[in-house]
Design a protein around this motif. Structure first.
Motif, mmCIF file in Angstrom:
data_model
loop_
_atom_site.group_PDB
_atom_site.id
_atom_site.type_symbol
_atom_site.label_atom_id
_atom_site.label_comp_id
_atom_site.label_asym_id
_atom_site.label_seq_id
_atom_site.Cartn_x
_atom_site.Cartn_y
_atom_site.Cartn_z
ATOM 1 N N SER A 21 31.357 51.199 37.363
ATOM 2 C CA SER A 21 31.077 51.952 38.614
ATOM 3 C C SER A 21 30.996 53.397 38.191
ATOM 4 O O SER A 21 30.069 54.229 38.486
ATOM 5 C CB SER A 21 32.276 51.627 39.624
ATOM 6 O OG SER A 21 31.960 50.472 40.089
ATOM 7 N N TYR A 25 27.971 55.916 38.877
ATOM 8 C CA TYR A 25 27.773 57.042 39.378
ATOM 9 C C TYR A 25 27.823 58.421 38.619
ATOM 10 O O TYR A 25 27.075 59.303 39.047
ATOM 11 C CB TYR A 25 28.951 57.265 40.397
ATOM 12 C CG TYR A 25 28.632 56.395 41.617
ATOM 13 C CD1 TYR A 25 28.128 56.586 42.878
ATOM 14 C CD2 TYR A 25 29.451 55.000 41.566
ATOM 15 C CE1 TYR A 25 27.917 55.806 43.770
ATOM 16 C CE2 TYR A 25 29.019 54.085 42.585
ATOM 17 C CZ TYR A 25 28.335 54.414 43.653
ATOM 18 O OH TYR A 25 28.151 53.645 44.701
ATOM 19 N N TRP A 31 26.787 62.376 39.303
ATOM 20 C CA TRP A 31 27.718 62.864 40.257
ATOM 21 C C TRP A 31 28.928 63.441 39.520
ATOM 22 O O TRP A 31 29.340 62.753 38.300
ATOM 23 C CB TRP A 31 28.237 61.949 41.030
ATOM 24 C CG TRP A 31 27.237 61.404 42.390
ATOM 25 C CD1 TRP A 31 25.778 61.566 42.286
ATOM 26 C CD2 TRP A 31 27.640 60.962 43.649
ATOM 27 N NE1 TRP A 31 25.381 61.015 43.422
ATOM 28 C CE2 TRP A 31 26.302 60.745 44.308
ATOM 29 C CE3 TRP A 31 28.695 60.678 44.198
ATOM 30 C CZ2 TRP A 31 26.264 60.254 45.383
ATOM 31 C CZ3 TRP A 31 28.763 60.089 45.353
ATOM 32 C CH2 TRP A 31 27.561 59.976 46.284
ATOM 33 N N ASP A 121 24.576 49.457 44.425
ATOM 34 C CA ASP A 121 25.426 49.856 43.038
ATOM 35 C C ASP A 121 26.216 48.720 42.478
ATOM 36 O O ASP A 121 25.739 47.596 42.781
ATOM 37 C CB ASP A 121 26.645 50.791 43.449
ATOM 38 C CG ASP A 121 27.747 50.309 44.221
ATOM 39 O OD1 ASP A 121 27.805 49.031 44.261
ATOM 40 O OD2 ASP A 121 28.689 50.992 44.682
ATOM 41 N N TRP A 127 23.100 51.083 49.264
ATOM 42 C CA TRP A 127 22.978 52.547 49.574
ATOM 43 C C TRP A 127 21.601 52.756 50.400
ATOM 44 O O TRP A 127 20.605 52.123 49.429
ATOM 45 C CB TRP A 127 22.881 53.267 48.386
ATOM 46 C CG TRP A 127 24.369 53.746 47.792
ATOM 47 C CD1 TRP A 127 25.174 53.235 46.967
ATOM 48 C CD2 TRP A 127 24.982 55.145 48.172
ATOM 49 N NE1 TRP A 127 26.066 53.850 46.858
ATOM 50 C CE2 TRP A 127 26.006 55.076 47.527
ATOM 51 C CE3 TRP A 127 24.653 56.311 48.835
ATOM 52 C CZ2 TRP A 127 26.785 56.104 47.652
ATOM 53 C CZ3 TRP A 127 25.446 56.987 49.054
ATOM 54 C CH2 TRP A 127 26.695 57.254 48.352
#
Length: 148
Positions: A21, A25, A31, A121, A127
């Motif tokens: 994960s 991201y 991010w 995800d 999302w």
């Protein structure tokens, strides 16, 4: 005094594989973590007063309780990333796919006047990428004003 303010501070997702994960991201979507414990949690500033936390499922269950594993289907919630222009929906969906997201739906014109699409995800959390031209949709954009 004695009342709960109308706001959400954290959205926490219990994830199966924290490293996977994190890669999605951070490496995929670009991010930047604000806090992380590689064995337990990665936290991202998602707004002025909002944090998205990815919490290792075992640690999540130890504190919160067992997660429901009722079979096929999706978690009954979505996260939404609103954008200022319709074309940006398709660009973000494309970037998410390039990062390894599963496509759920392409950008689609909606009855209410907006344009949205979905991706999942690594844990299947949905999302929504949305262009919402209405006042509430504009209010959640950077510089759009926060009523709370």
């Amino acid at each position: 005094m004695g009342r709960m303010e109308q706001r959400v501070s954290f959205v926490t997702l219990a994830v199966r594989d924290l490293a996977a994960s994190r890669r999605f991201y951070v490496d995929g979507l670009g991010w930047r973590p604000e806090f992380e414990d590689p064995d337990e949690v990665v936290m991202f500033r998602a707004g002025p007063l909002l944090v998205l936390a990815l919490w290792d499922r075992a640690h999540f269950e130890a504190e919160v309780g067992a997660t429901a594993q009722s079979g096929p289907g999706v978690v009954p919630m979505t996260l939404s990333h609103n954008v200022a222009e319709r074309a940006t929906v398709d660009a973000v969906l494309s970037a998410a796919r390039a990062a390894g997201a599963t496509e759920v739906s392409e950008g689609t014109a909606r009855e209410w006047g907006g344009y949205t699409g979905y991706f999942a995800d690594p844990d299947g959390f949905r999302w929504e990428v949305a262009w919402n031209p209405g006042p509430i949709g504009q209010s959640v954009l950077p510089g759009g004003g926060d009523p709370v």
